[in-house]
Scaffold this motif. Structure first.
Motif, PDB file in Angstrom:
ATOM      1  N   SER A  19       0.832  -1.214   0.000  1.00  0.00           N
ATOM      2  CA  SER A  19       0.000   0.000   0.000  1.00  0.00           C
ATOM      3  C   SER A  19       0.862   1.257   0.000  1.00  0.00           C
ATOM      4  CB  SER A  19      -0.923  -0.008   1.220  1.00  0.00           C
ATOM      5  OG  SER A  19      -1.531   1.251   1.388  1.00  0.00           O
ATOM      6  N   TRP A  77      -6.542   0.391  -4.221  1.00  0.00           N
ATOM      7  CA  TRP A  77      -6.224   1.815  -4.340  1.00  0.00           C
ATOM      8  C   TRP A  77      -6.864   2.400  -5.601  1.00  0.00           C
ATOM      9  CZ3 TRP A  77      -4.510   5.811  -1.579  1.00  0.00           C
ATOM     10  CH2 TRP A  77      -3.867   5.568  -0.368  1.00  0.00           C
ATOM     11  N   ILE A 116      -9.898   8.856   2.038  1.00  0.00           N
ATOM     12  CA  ILE A 116      -9.345   7.495   2.044  1.00  0.00           C
ATOM     13  C   ILE A 116      -8.702   7.216   3.399  1.00  0.00           C
ATOM     14  CG2 ILE A 116      -7.649   5.942   0.985  1.00  0.00           C
ATOM     15  CD1 ILE A 116      -8.057   7.506  -1.618  1.00  0.00           C
ATOM     16  N   VAL A 134      -6.436   4.649   5.514  1.00  0.00           N
ATOM     17  CA  VAL A 134      -5.472   3.554   5.399  1.00  0.00           C
ATOM     18  C   VAL A 134      -5.317   2.943   6.790  1.00  0.00           C
ATOM     19  CG1 VAL A 134      -3.137   2.914   4.726  1.00  0.00           C
ATOM     20  CG2 VAL A 134      -4.300   4.803   3.551  1.00  0.00           C
ATOM     21  N   LEU A 194      -9.263   1.104   3.680  1.00  0.00           N
ATOM     22  CA  LEU A 194      -8.454  -0.065   3.340  1.00  0.00           C
ATOM     23  C   LEU A 194      -7.996  -0.739   4.628  1.00  0.00           C
ATOM     24  CD1 LEU A 194      -6.123   1.578   0.636  1.00  0.00           C
ATOM     25  CD2 LEU A 194      -8.347   0.469   0.305  1.00  0.00           C
ATOM     26  N   THR A 249       2.749   5.382   5.275  1.00  0.00           N
ATOM     27  CA  THR A 249       1.975   6.382   4.553  1.00  0.00           C
ATOM     28  C   THR A 249       2.731   7.685   4.318  1.00  0.00           C
ATOM     29  OG1 THR A 249       0.956   6.791   6.711  1.00  0.00           O
ATOM     30  CG2 THR A 249      -0.354   5.594   5.100  1.00  0.00           C
ATOM     31  N   LEU A 292       0.576   3.999  -2.779  1.00  0.00           N
ATOM     32  CA  LEU A 292       0.295   5.392  -2.402  1.00  0.00           C
ATOM     33  C   LEU A 292       1.328   6.323  -3.018  1.00  0.00           C
ATOM     34  CD1 LEU A 292      -0.806   7.781  -0.696  1.00  0.00           C
ATOM     35  CD2 LEU A 292       0.524   6.899   1.219  1.00  0.00           C
TER      36      LEU A 292
END
Lengths: 688, 688
Positions: free
Chosen positions: A372, A522, A475, A477, A535, A399, A376
């Motif tokens: 992810s 995604w 979104i 995460v 997610l 992230t 991202l």
């Protein structure tokens, strides 16, 4: 004089609407009428003819129960209506709409609803949310002004003003948001705190005696006080000082009398949440100097014109100047202009998918939080206004946007570099404010994401629900999505969180099974503009499935799909999401080797699957096949929808434990062997 | 010297345990070792030989990730173990347990778990919770001291001390709790704030720059600062001042260096959440003056004895004096003594059910929030230590105990009268702190309830989950439980909340159908001591069913029961909970009149029903009957467990709307007619 008449018109419309609705909250709306008048007429840059004007000041009524205050003002100011996303030449609200206050299918519901009533910038009601989201709107203004600012242009100098009550100020979410707003030195933000000393249970003396002014000073805010909530010049002066102080947010403490004017109920809790009653209403009218024979819903001559002359004209002129500037900007900076048009329209930049990776089969694989993070970054590189961060967990949630700066006030020199146009937000250990601020960012055109461990989504729940209710494309995460967390134990292992998000209308929850499902998740998330997407990702490694052997991952968009199949009708269906998919694949391989006709269904999203037509759903889960096994390392609650009365849900029936993930999985029955055995038992039940 | 050696023993045990576990959080534990030493050795009244002593000081490690700090101290202090609720003569933790830190089924899990490890007062991990629950513990101390205090006796003068970190202080829940603690002037509470300027994402400068001292002063706290986290005398002095200031809570801001002693990692984020690595570990040992050849887990001679001499002896003497006093108290005040014994044992007073009402059949009926208020008062009259309140919604949730005073600091004169021994808590608009504080009250032996609209349970979720994890008997009174809320609209209408509570392990959710089911639900709630219970209650009136015609309500305890039946095997099962039961009863009557064999199942609690044996469940829901209708004005998520693949769930598939409840119910299909039609369709499906 027209000033007083206008204010009292707001008040009488408030009283009359609540009286007619036989329910509602008149007291706060009456108390705040002068502040509303002062703000709209003398301070705010807002063009009633175009509620979408990107340069407009934002007004947030955080205490949404006083909705009628906003509706009456939207009516008097002549805000234009919106239809199918376009402004149309008729008023957003008429007197008739006020008469229908709180009625079924009216434009004037009990609490303000974003998207339903033009002029309403955000849905409010749950306390503390509106003013916290206002922090996000103010930050978005600073971000846009910095990122797209060019010499000679001032397109995003707008100011964000939120009216708040005691409840908003008592809530923890607003405390978090205020602390962060102070840290970020958001000088384009003002909260007007309606301090009326009254709450539902009576005087605030029973529970709320802190020094609010000192508290906000501790956050680095400018704090102003206005002693008399009816003193329009003093309110205007304070609002002006709030705008002039550009290096920190401003709190204006406004002393008001709830239900001002009502002879018996003013200043009491009974003015808060119910109609005043005819007698009090007439007494208040008398106090305002309303004629004895005034009809209900009277709007004295000249009041609407007065709003047009002040608020209307100022807003119109301001937008005309802005339009001129924006045209010149687009001519001079066509690329930036294009991006801004995307931002205003909520559309995606060309080529945003360009760098999405494809993962080869890999038995060892990688954690879905890891893939992810890669995805991202791939998206972020093509999507300049994708901005977000974590609640002090970015290294764990993966992230961080690599190479990007931190979102900071320019005066705050941090190690990785910072500025208002950074990409990486540091929300601090403030999950709730993080989610509320993301709502404000999304309402302002930025594409926000935010991150944390799935378990801590609990702290964010009220704000996530509002994102779903408002259809905001935020979104989330969420990593560390199961007992696979391991050693951190039950306080950190989600159990019921998947179920609670799946049960929430409007939110799309995705739990991808491997790196390629992460890519597709995604892709779904970015393209889904009608609501928030969450997610759920693992801490632990997941094998990357061989997509030449199994079905391709792009069917993630359908929520559930046949990942591995047999010839003919299957005898048994094996279903799972996320990390458990590889377990059912393992069991499937063994069953197939033994000649059992088995099918594997990967179910990354209940929400998306349930949105498919019946034919597709029945093709994936044939109604005639009743031997079904659903596997998920979470509460099994909700899985019965697919498993039915004759199948088996292998799930968590308790909280987790501290220990190595593999040991926990073995203990709680999440192994290939356990799935295999469960399947065999369904196929050949022992005689009872 | 023994002082320094003891502190460094804690630190080396911390490092060694984390190193061996290959995961954990060494930095904070190392930094706080001197404070821990100062508190346990020189300040706390705690008898290691009896971790249950009711007069003990309470220690809460709010940053539960530093669990190893607590484990090492429990080990060194020689806290005795507990088995089946009894203290036994062996240590709660051995060196072997420290070596098993974070291992599967160890006594030393990743975060401290209440009930698993003696000496752990509360499960912590989710930030902000521990210190907020400490407010409840302190309040319980004041309540007990005031209610049971008699001249010459000082049984509940205990002090509550919570160690907190930056995360705890950033969380909104702790802000709410601190504001309330200040209001309540809880002078028996101290928070030690470990200010190390480091968080997971790096320096706290990136997000947390508020003036914490000023903020806590604004709440009315005493704020002290200790500049050097290694300065034991200064820490002792501050802790002493915290105890001596009895009219307000105390915050001690302690400047520490995370990972103190580690040559390269001290003061950095990398000391936070992972083992230091062998090299750093050896470097730190060297810095502490540990011998080069020191083995892992070395406990120098005299350290355990040193703990026994100071902490142990002081605690032992204090308990001996307390035991003497308590015996004298019981002799002089036998009734109060009996009550206290119930409180210490968590048992119910004799005759608590005495006043429970029975409701006659009544077509008009009453709202279940209303009957709940009556039942609550009936219980409260016989249950002196049932204490609670609402988050500023008591008039709506009907949770005021009539005739009782408000819980207030004695100096705070409020209208209804107040004192620490009041029964009605005014939590303010602070739902999250309310739930966390109730955890602290429950851990202290009081029987707490708290109330709010069901929708606002979202704000309380993290604390409710901890109640479930700790098996605390907190009662949540959640009213306004569906779209039946009406005009307040979708922000106030729960949809997914029932599902999320049903999916949570350890919590019992009850949604009674009428006034008599309300009585039985309260009976279940009061008797259920193994975990929290939530009641979902209506705003709107519900008919009181004729129990001579339908089954008696006492089967509520089984979660689901046959309310109305037919002769022989039913053709169709109609199921509902709460307000929808009367709809399915209406449909049942019409179907029966038409000769259909129908059965009504009232399903007040999924949790209790799923806990029944298979025979009972199959008797209520015969597996052979597949025509099933489940009706609930909430997300249908989870109902499939009872309805199966062949039945129909009539539920909310979207958020609600603002409007009259009856109109909303008609719109969303919750009428007798709609249920009847759905049933007919199942019985006679139209040809496709």
């Amino acid at each position: 004089m027209l000033s007083k008449i206008s204010i009292d018109t707001i008040r009488t419309l408030v009283m009359d609407s609540v009286e007619r609705a036989k329910s509602g909250h008149p007291g706060t709306a009456m108390a705040l009428a002068p502040a509303m008048y002062a703000y709209w007429q003398f301070t705010m840059y807002y063009n009633p003819a175009d509620p979408f004007w990107p340069g407009r000041d934002r007004f947030i009524l955080s205490g949404g129960h006083a909705s009628i205050l906003l509706y009456a003002t939207v009516f008097l100011a002549g805000v234009k209506d919106v239809e199918n996303g376009q402004v149309v030449d008729r008023p957003a609200l008429t007197l008739e709409d006020l008469k229908n206050f709180r009625r079924f299918e009216s434009r004037t519901p009990g609490h303000p609803e974003y998207g339903l009533t033009a002029g309403v910038e955000i849905t409010t009601g749950p306390l503390g949310q509106g003013c916290s989201s206002a922090v996000g709107m103010a930050l978005a203004g600073r971000w846009l002004a910095t990122h797209y600012g060019r010499p000679g242009f001032d397109l995003f100098g707008y100011h964000v003003t939120s009216f708040c009550g005691d409840g908003d100020i008592m809530e923890g979410v607003s405390a978090e948001a205020a602390s962060l707003a102070g840290h970020l030195k958001l000088g384009n933000l003002t909260w007007v705190y309606d301090s009326n000393r009254i709450s539902i249970e009576g005087s605030t003396d029973v529970t709320f005696t802190e020094n609010v002014a000192m508290r906000f000073e501790s956050y680095g805010w400018q704090v102003l006080e206005v002693e008399d909530g009816n003193d329009v010049p003093a309110i205007c002066e304070a609002l002006k000082q709030g705008r002039e102080e550009t290096s920190r947010p401003t709190l204006i403490i406004l002393r008001t009398v709830i239900g001002y004017g009502a002879p018996g109920k003013a200043g009491t809790a009974s003015a808060h949440g119910e109609p005043l009653g005819r007698e009090e209403l007439l007494g208040a009218r008398k106090a305002y100097g309303w004629p004895d024979d005034a009809p209900d819903f009277m709007v004295p001559d000249g009041v609407q014109e007065h709003f047009e002359e002040l608020a209307g004209q100022r807003g119109r002129r301001a937008q005309a100047e802005w339009d001129r500037q924006f045209a010149a900007y687009c001519a001079q900076y066509p690329e930036e202009g294009d991006e801004l048009r995307h931002i205003f329209a909520g559309t995606l930049p060309e080529g945003w998918e360009r760098d999405l990776p494809v993962y080869p089969a890999d038995e060892k694989g990688l954690a879905s939080r890891q893939s992810s993070g890669e995805v991202l970054n791939a998206v972020a590189s093509q999507f300049p206004w994708l901005v977000g961060g974590a609640a002090d967990l970015a290294p764990s949630t993966k992230t961080l946007i690599r190479g990007a700066r931190s979102v900071q006030a320019p005066s705050n020199m941090v190690q990785e570099g910072g500025g208002y146009d950074g990409r990486n937000m540091h929300f601090g250990v403030r999950e709730h404010a993080m989610a509320a601020i993301c709502n404000g960012l999304a309402l302002s055109g930025l594409r926000p994401f935010c991150a944390g461990f799935l378990i801590f989504s609990d702290y964010m729940k009220p704000a996530i629900r509002l994102a779903a209710l408002m259809h905001l494309p935020v979104i989330y995460v969420f990593t560390h999505d199961s007992i696979g967390v391991g050693e951190d134990g039950p306080t950190h292992q989600p159990i019921e969180q998947l179920a609670q998000f799946r049960a929430m209308p409007g939110l799309t929850m995705l739990r991808p099974a491997d790196a390629n499902e992460v890519v597709e998740s995604w892709r779904v998330a970015m393209q889904h503009r009608a609501g928030p997407v969450a997610l759920a990702l693992t801490r632990q490694n997941l094998p990357t499935l061989d997509r030449t052997r199994y079905a391709p991952a792009d069917e993630v968009a359908r929520g559930g799909y046949v990942l591995a199949d047999c010839e003919g009708e299957p005898e048994i269906l094996l279903m799972a999401s996320g990390s458990e998919v590889s377990l059912v694949v393992g069991a499937y391989e063994r069953l197939m080797a033994e000649g059992v006709r088995a099918r594997v269904v990967s179910m990354p999203s209940f929400d998306l699957f349930d949105g498919q037509d019946r034919a597709y759903r029945d093709a994936v889960l044939p109604p005639s096949v009743r031997r079904r096994v659903g596997v998920e390392m979470a509460s099994g609650f909700g899985w019965d929808r697919y498993v039915g009365l004759d199948g088996v849900v292998m799930a968590m029936n308790s909280f987790g434990e501290s220990g190595a993930a593999a040991e926990l999985m073995a203990k709680f029955g999440f192994t290939v062997q356990a799935v295999y055995e469960q399947a065999r038992q369904l196929l050949h039940p022992a005689a009872d």
